[in-house]
Design an enzyme around this catalytic site. Structure first.
Site, PDB file in Angstrom:
ATOM      1  N   SER A   1       0.863  -1.189   0.000  1.00 15.81           N
ATOM      2  CA  SER A   1       0.000   0.000   0.000  1.00 15.81           C
ATOM      3  C   SER A   1       0.888   1.224   0.000  1.00 15.81           C
ATOM      4  O   SER A   1       2.026   1.181   0.493  1.00 15.81           O
ATOM      5  CB  SER A   1      -0.881   0.014   1.252  1.00 15.81           C
ATOM      6  OG  SER A   1      -1.540   1.262   1.384  1.00 15.81           O
TER       7      SER A   1
ATOM      8  N   TYR B   1      -2.544   0.060  10.443  1.00 19.44           N
ATOM      9  CA  TYR B   1      -2.487  -0.347   9.036  1.00 19.44           C
ATOM     10  C   TYR B   1      -1.161   0.083   8.406  1.00 19.44           C
ATOM     11  O   TYR B   1      -0.523  -0.692   7.685  1.00 19.44           O
ATOM     12  CB  TYR B   1      -3.679   0.271   8.288  1.00 19.44           C
ATOM     13  CG  TYR B   1      -3.725  -0.096   6.821  1.00 19.44           C
ATOM     14  CD1 TYR B   1      -3.946  -1.407   6.429  1.00 19.44           C
ATOM     15  CD2 TYR B   1      -3.541   0.867   5.826  1.00 19.44           C
ATOM     16  CE1 TYR B   1      -3.988  -1.753   5.084  1.00 19.44           C
ATOM     17  CE2 TYR B   1      -3.591   0.533   4.485  1.00 19.44           C
ATOM     18  CZ  TYR B   1      -3.805  -0.782   4.122  1.00 19.44           C
ATOM     19  OH  TYR B   1      -3.839  -1.126   2.796  1.00 19.44           O
TER      20      TYR B   1
HETATM   21  C1  8X3 Z   1      -5.113   1.524   0.846  1.00 18.10           C
HETATM   22  C2  8X3 Z   1      -4.748   2.885   0.504  1.00 18.10           C
HETATM   23  O1  8X3 Z   1      -4.473   5.284   1.237  1.00 18.10           O
HETATM   24  O2  8X3 Z   1      -6.234   4.020   2.322  1.00 18.10           O
HETATM   25  O3  8X3 Z   1      -4.021   0.720   1.037  1.00 18.10           O
HETATM   26  O4  8X3 Z   1      -3.951   3.610   2.869  1.00 18.10           O
HETATM   27  S1  8X3 Z   1      -4.855   3.978   1.804  1.00 18.10           S
END
Ligand code: 8X3
Length: 246
Positions: free
Chosen positions: A132, A145
């Site tokens: 990502s 995340y």
């Molecule tokens: C997903 C993109 O910008 O929401 O991996 O992290 S973001």
């Protein structure tokens, strides 16, 4: 540089019930690759072999890999795609449950699947990670995340070192906003909040990310496409997008 023919190869795709995973399964099969698709929700998985898989669980992952390898007769491609984000709040509001779900899926699950599949990957094989832009540049409200995707990028660099000298390629595809169920999961079923993420801009589609995976897989065997970063033109970073006036 012409695309190489990957028909007749075999692939394992995690998180294959929707979004980028499902789009990639379809493109792989269209290219003549036999695919074992794994996910927790089996009803929507497509593949030549369809098996339940919870990458967070060692027994589930081991059973999946054993059955997939037996059915496919060997593995050429592993696409470590399963992953999720939860919430967009500052880390001061983080919960143990959310952290565990994100890290156990995105980090432990990726290491586990790679460890379990690697012994079965044939020469000429390829491991692809779904990364990502969150693994390249932080934004507010995404700490667990972001940590997980930095870990995925670090892990992909590390195993490229460990596999050096062996004919196994390693690629990471780092995507920005892609319109999938990602935001619905992130906002725990809040459809309005999820829709708002993609409002007023043209997000990248799952097919367009799957095209990046296919491009990496179809380079000549001596070419390793290390990293691909794909974002909507309306996005410069995780926290910076421009939206059309409505
Ligand atoms: C997903 C993109 O910008 O929401 O991996 O992290 S973001």
């Amino acid at each position: 540089m012409d695309a190489i023919d990957i028909s007749g190869k075999t692939a394992i795709v995690t998180g294959s019930s929707s979004g980028i995973g499902l789009a990639t399964v379809r493109k792989l099969r269209a290219a003549g690759v036999r695919v074992a698709g794994g996910a927790r929700r089996l009803d929507r998985v497509e593949g030549d072999v369809v098996l339940e898989l919870d990458v967070r669980d060692e027994a589930s992952a081991a059973a999946f890999v054993e059955a997939a390898v037996a059915e496919l007769g060997g593995v050429d491609i592993l696409f470590n795609n399963a992953g999720l984000a939860l919430g967009r709040a500052p880390f001061t509001e983080s919960t143990l449950d959310d952290e565990e779900r994100v890290l156990h899926t995105n980090v432990d699950g990726v290491l586990r699947m790679t460890r379990l599949v690697l012994p079965h990957i044939r020469d000429g094989g390829h491991i692809v990670f779904m990364g990502s832009i969150a693994g390249r540049q932080p934004y507010p409200g995404g700490a667990s995340y972001i940590a997980s995707k930095y870990a995925v990028r670090g892990f992909s660099y590390a195993i490229r070192e460990d596999l050096l000298g062996r004919p196994i390629r390693v690629t990471t595809v780092d995507a920005g906003l892609v319109e999938t169920e990602f935001s619905l999961v992130r906002f725990k079923g809040d459809q309005a909040r999820a829709d708002a993420v993609y409002d007023g801009l043209d997000p990248v589609t799952p097919d367009e990310v799957a095209d990046c995976v296919m491009f990496a897989l179809t380079r000549p065997p001596h070419v390793n496409l290390d990293e691909i970063v794909i974002k909507a033109i309306a996005q410069s970073s995780g926290s910076h997008v421009v939206r059309r006036e409505s």
